[in-house]
Design an enzyme around this catalytic site. Sequence first.
Site: not given
Ligand code: PBG
Length: 325
Positions: A120, A122, A130, A195, A205, A216, A232, A247, A273, A312
Site C-alpha cells: 500500500c 498510506c 493509499c 476490505k 493508525r 477512505r 469484490e 477485513k 487492530s 497480532y
Molecule cells: C493499509 C492498511 C491498514 C490496515 C492494514 N493495512 C489501514 C487502513 O486501511 O486504514 C489496518 C490493520 C489493522 O487495523 O490492524 N492500507
Amino acid sequence: MNPTDFRFRRLRRTAALRALVRETHLTTDDLILPLFVQEGIDKPVAIDSMPGVVRYPENQLAEAVKSAWALGIRAVLLFGVSEHKDDKGSDTWREDGLLARMVRAAKAAAPDMIVISDNCFCEYTSHGHCGVVADDDVDNDKTLKNLQKQVVNCARAGVDMIAPSGMQDGMVNAIREALDSNGFPHLPVMSYSTKFASAFYGPFRDAVDSNFKGSRNTYQMDSANGREALAESMQDEAEGADILMVKPGLAYLDVLASIRAHSVRPLAVYHVSGEYAMIKASAAAGVIDERAVVLETMLAFKRAGADLIITYYATDIALWLQGTD
Ligand code: PBG
C-alpha cells in the site's frame, strides 16, 4: 424413538468424545504475524493503543522474525513506518527504500519464513492516503502504475507473497501483469479483496504513526454492503488472486461465509487492530478471560470459512497451542 427426542448431549459427555466430533481446528500453520518496523529508532517503541505490540527498529527485525519462526510461525506480514514520505509514496519502489530493506532483512533472518509485504502507500505518503491524490481523491489508475513499481521492487528484494491492501480497482490485474512480465510469474498474490472502511482500524493508525485525518470511503467498502462484499472478492479471484481476504474479521463473519460458499480459493481474514485492542482492554479490566476469548474468536473465523488468520495475537496463540505458557 420419537424424533423430537434426539439427545445431542450423547457426544458431549467426555473431552475425548468432544474432540472426536470437533469440526474446526486451529493450528499455528493458520497464522500470519504482522510486524511493524520504524525508521530512525534504536529501541522498540510500544504502541499505546495495542498493548504488547511494538514498532521494531530495523536492526531488530531479524530477531523478531527468528523468534516467530522458533514459535512455529511460518508467515509474517511486513509494515513499514517511514521517515521518507512524499506525495506519491516513492520510497516503496526504491531498491534501498524501507519496504525492500525489510523484505531483505526478514528473508536473511529466516530463509524459509513466508515473507509477505503489505503493498500500500498510506505509510509512505505525506497525506496518508493509499495512493496518488488528484482532485481531493485517490486516482485509481495512477496509483496502479506506482503499485506495479512497488511490487516488482518487493519481488526483486525476495518477497514470497504480495498483499495489496489499497482497494484500488484492477489492482490484482495490474500486479499480475507487472510480476509476470518481470520474471516473477511464480509469486502469489494475497489480495485484501474485501476490505471495509472500518472504525476498527483506529489503533493501527497509531501503530503506523499516521497523521491521517480524512476518510477512505471512496475506495474502501461500505460496511453496510454484503452483496458488494462478495462481488469484490469474486472480482479479485477473476483477476487471478491466489488468496482472498476479508477485513476486519469479527463484524464480518457473514461475508467470510458467503465468499467461502462461492470460491474454492484459500481465504484469509484480518483480525484487525481494533479487535485486538478491544480484547486487550476488557482483559485488562478483568471482565473476560483473554486466552479463551481469543481462541474462541479464531475458531469462529475458521468455522465461518477462513483458512488463514492474520492476527497480532499470533505469537500468544502459538504459545497457547504448544501448552508451554
Ligand atoms: C493499509 C492498511 C491498514 C490496515 C492494514 N493495512 C489501514 C487502513 O486501511 O486504514 C489496518 C490493520 C489493522 O487495523 O490492524 N492500507
